[in-house]
Design a protein around this motif. Structure first.
Motif, PDB file in Angstrom:
ATOM      1  N   PHE A 195      44.369  43.717  45.562  1.00  0.00           N
ATOM      2  CA  PHE A 195      43.989  42.916  44.401  1.00  0.00           C
ATOM      3  C   PHE A 195      44.967  42.803  44.150  1.00  0.00           C
ATOM      4  CE2 PHE A 195      39.663  43.500  45.527  1.00  0.00           C
ATOM      5  CZ  PHE A 195      38.796  42.782  44.341  1.00  0.00           C
ATOM      6  N   SER A 196      45.847  43.297  43.352  1.00  0.00           N
ATOM      7  CA  SER A 196      47.877  43.441  42.634  1.00  0.00           C
ATOM      8  C   SER A 196      48.848  42.253  43.384  1.00  0.00           C
ATOM      9  CB  SER A 196      47.940  44.674  42.980  1.00  0.00           C
ATOM     10  OG  SER A 196      46.853  45.578  41.649  1.00  0.00           O
ATOM     11  N   PHE A 340      41.334  43.882  36.503  1.00  0.00           N
ATOM     12  CA  PHE A 340      40.583  43.440  37.516  1.00  0.00           C
ATOM     13  C   PHE A 340      39.560  44.503  37.696  1.00  0.00           C
ATOM     14  CE2 PHE A 340      44.246  45.683  40.315  1.00  0.00           C
ATOM     15  CZ  PHE A 340      43.027  46.492  40.563  1.00  0.00           C
ATOM     16  N   GLU A 343      36.795  43.897  35.218  1.00  0.00           N
ATOM     17  CA  GLU A 343      35.797  42.431  35.446  1.00  0.00           C
ATOM     18  C   GLU A 343      34.643  43.221  37.024  1.00  0.00           C
ATOM     19  OE1 GLU A 343      38.673  39.525  36.223  1.00  0.00           O
ATOM     20  OE2 GLU A 343      39.913  39.789  34.138  1.00  0.00           O
ATOM     21  N   SER A 344      34.986  43.904  37.616  1.00  0.00           N
ATOM     22  CA  SER A 344      34.650  44.097  38.796  1.00  0.00           C
ATOM     23  C   SER A 344      33.096  45.261  38.240  1.00  0.00           C
ATOM     24  CB  SER A 344      35.244  45.032  39.408  1.00  0.00           C
ATOM     25  OG  SER A 344      34.021  45.215  41.028  1.00  0.00           O
TER      26      SER A 344
END
Length: 427
Positions: A195-196, A340, A343-344
């Protein structure tokens, strides 16, 4: 960067996660256990098992492959052992039941072992050993997992990254708390790197062709993770052996799935019941040599005081990071999450029609245009000049001084006054 993170209070976080599971038709008491599991994983630095996993956990619940209302039961037990049927309940629900039972038995007879079958992923293993530590006990928690690890000399994954946690209490609240997977890095830790957009060092994973994979996103997708040691020349048979050891204590001893049999819930791979097993071993040090906690702390203090190889990085023992995170959470007023993950969480909230998690507001900053900034600076300089003029004017005025006072001042030097300040201190 600071702007990439948001902070959430523990109270708001607990309510939000509990509400999400309740909205997914999970009973309130089981929802609270799930919330505690995810949040405490983040509090202990096990971010791969924390709120990052909320979306996947909710997906597993909604898949229908987990019985969210099931309650574990004991199939067989003795004064020091128990064999528990998890009834395909949520992993943390089964693990909570087992660790409490193991603690109760160990306090009564000195040591205990509890094995569960028909369970699901239980989150961070250290969460359960920490419960033993809080009771002054030595704790061991392990579980088998989905077959995402490549054994020594093999080309593709066929055993689990089976986690282990061991905890031992010291004095004055000090403790040893190990939490590790039997792979070089846990699958969820690598997914976080994906994700990063972080690249992996060589030796973490291989691709379907058997070659080293350094793209964390690709590695997380194919799930061919390497055991501790990475390659045979670096003793990867040790990581393979540790994984098999956990399977012996969990799946094989518990009569559940093991190796490639373990299911993968809620993914696009194999949708079947996970049938995971857990093992919990508890020892009460009071039944052995006295002074265990003192010796434990003595060892940890000795290690921490060793001369470090890098002067900027002192020697640590497992568990120190958990203490540091606890201090940071107090300083921040909550747990910090990257965007992130937020957001999830909001994606899950929207899907379940739950109110989005409330964030701690950041201090507002006023951004000036270049012309406004220049005008502000000129105004401050003008004020500074005006104040200086007023000060100069007041100093230039002649102030009459009494001759006697003037003579007394001239008789003493600064050095004489500094020689013995005790005179005016005593007065």
């Amino acid at each position: 960067m600071e702007t990439e993170f948001e902070t959430i209070t523990l109270q708001n976080l607990t309510k939000f996660v509990t509400d999400c599971f309740v909205a997914a038709a999970v009973p309130k008491n089981h929802s609270e256990i799930m919330a505690a599991s995810l949040i405490e994983s983040d509090l202990m630095g096990r971010n791969g098992q924390g709120l990052f996993m909320l979306e996947e956990c909710v997906t597993d619940v909604l898949s229908g492959l987990i019985d969210t209302r099931a309650v574990p039961k004991i199939d067989k037990e003795s004064s020091a052992t128990a064999w528990v049927d998890g009834k395909n309940a949520l992993g943390p629900v089964v693990a909570n039941f087992c660790i409490k039972l193991a603690i109760q038995k160990a306090k009564r007879v000195g040591a205990s072992i509890v094995v569960a079958k028909h369970s699901n992923p239980f989150g961070a293993a250290s969460r359960y050993t920490k419960l033993a530590l809080d009771e002054g006990l030595i704790g061991w928690a392990c579980s088998n997992t989905s077959p995402y690890m490549v054994p020594n000399r093999a080309k593709y994954a066929s055993i689990g990254t089976n986690p282990i946690s061991v905890g031992a209490p010291g004095i004055f609240g000090d403790y040893f708390l190990l939490d590790m997977s039997t792979s070089v890095a846990s699958p969820n830790r690598i997914a976080l790197k994906g994700f990063s957009s972080e690249y992996l060092p060589l030796g973490y994973a291989i691709n379907p062709s058997g070659l080293a994979e350094t793209d964390s996103y690709i590695a997380a997708k194919y799930k061919n993770f390497l055991p501790l040691g990475s390659e045979e020349i670096h003793s990867n048979y040790k990581g393979t052996g540790l994984s098999l050891m956990m399977d012996i204590l969990c799946g094989i001893l518990g009569g559940s799935y093991y190796g490639t049999e373990v299911g993968i819930v809620g993914t696009d791979c194999v949708k079947r019941k996970a049938n995971i097993s857990h093992c919990f071993i508890i020892v009460d040090p009071k039944y052995f040599a006295s002074g265990f906690e003192m010796r434990m702390t003595e060892l940890m203090v000795h290690l921490r005081n060793l001369e470090p190889l890098d002067p900027d990085n002192c020697v640590r023992v497992p568990g120190d990071m958990t203490k540091d995170i606890g201090n940071k959470v107090k300083e921040w007023g909550g747990i910090r999450y990257p965007k992130f993950v937020i957001e999830s969480m909001n994606k899950v909230a929207k899907f379940l029609r739950v109110k989005c998690v409330e964030l701690i507001p950041k201090p507002t900053t006023i951004v000036l245009t270049p012309s406004e900034e220049l005008a502000q600076r000129l105004e401050m300089e003008e004020k500074s000049r005006s104040m200086q003029k007023e000060e100069d004017a007041s100093v230039s005025q002649d102030v009459p001084m009494d001759d006697e006072v003037s003579d007394k001042i001239s008789l003493y030097s600064v050095y004489e006054l500094d020689e013995d300040p005790s005179d005016w201190m005593l007065k």
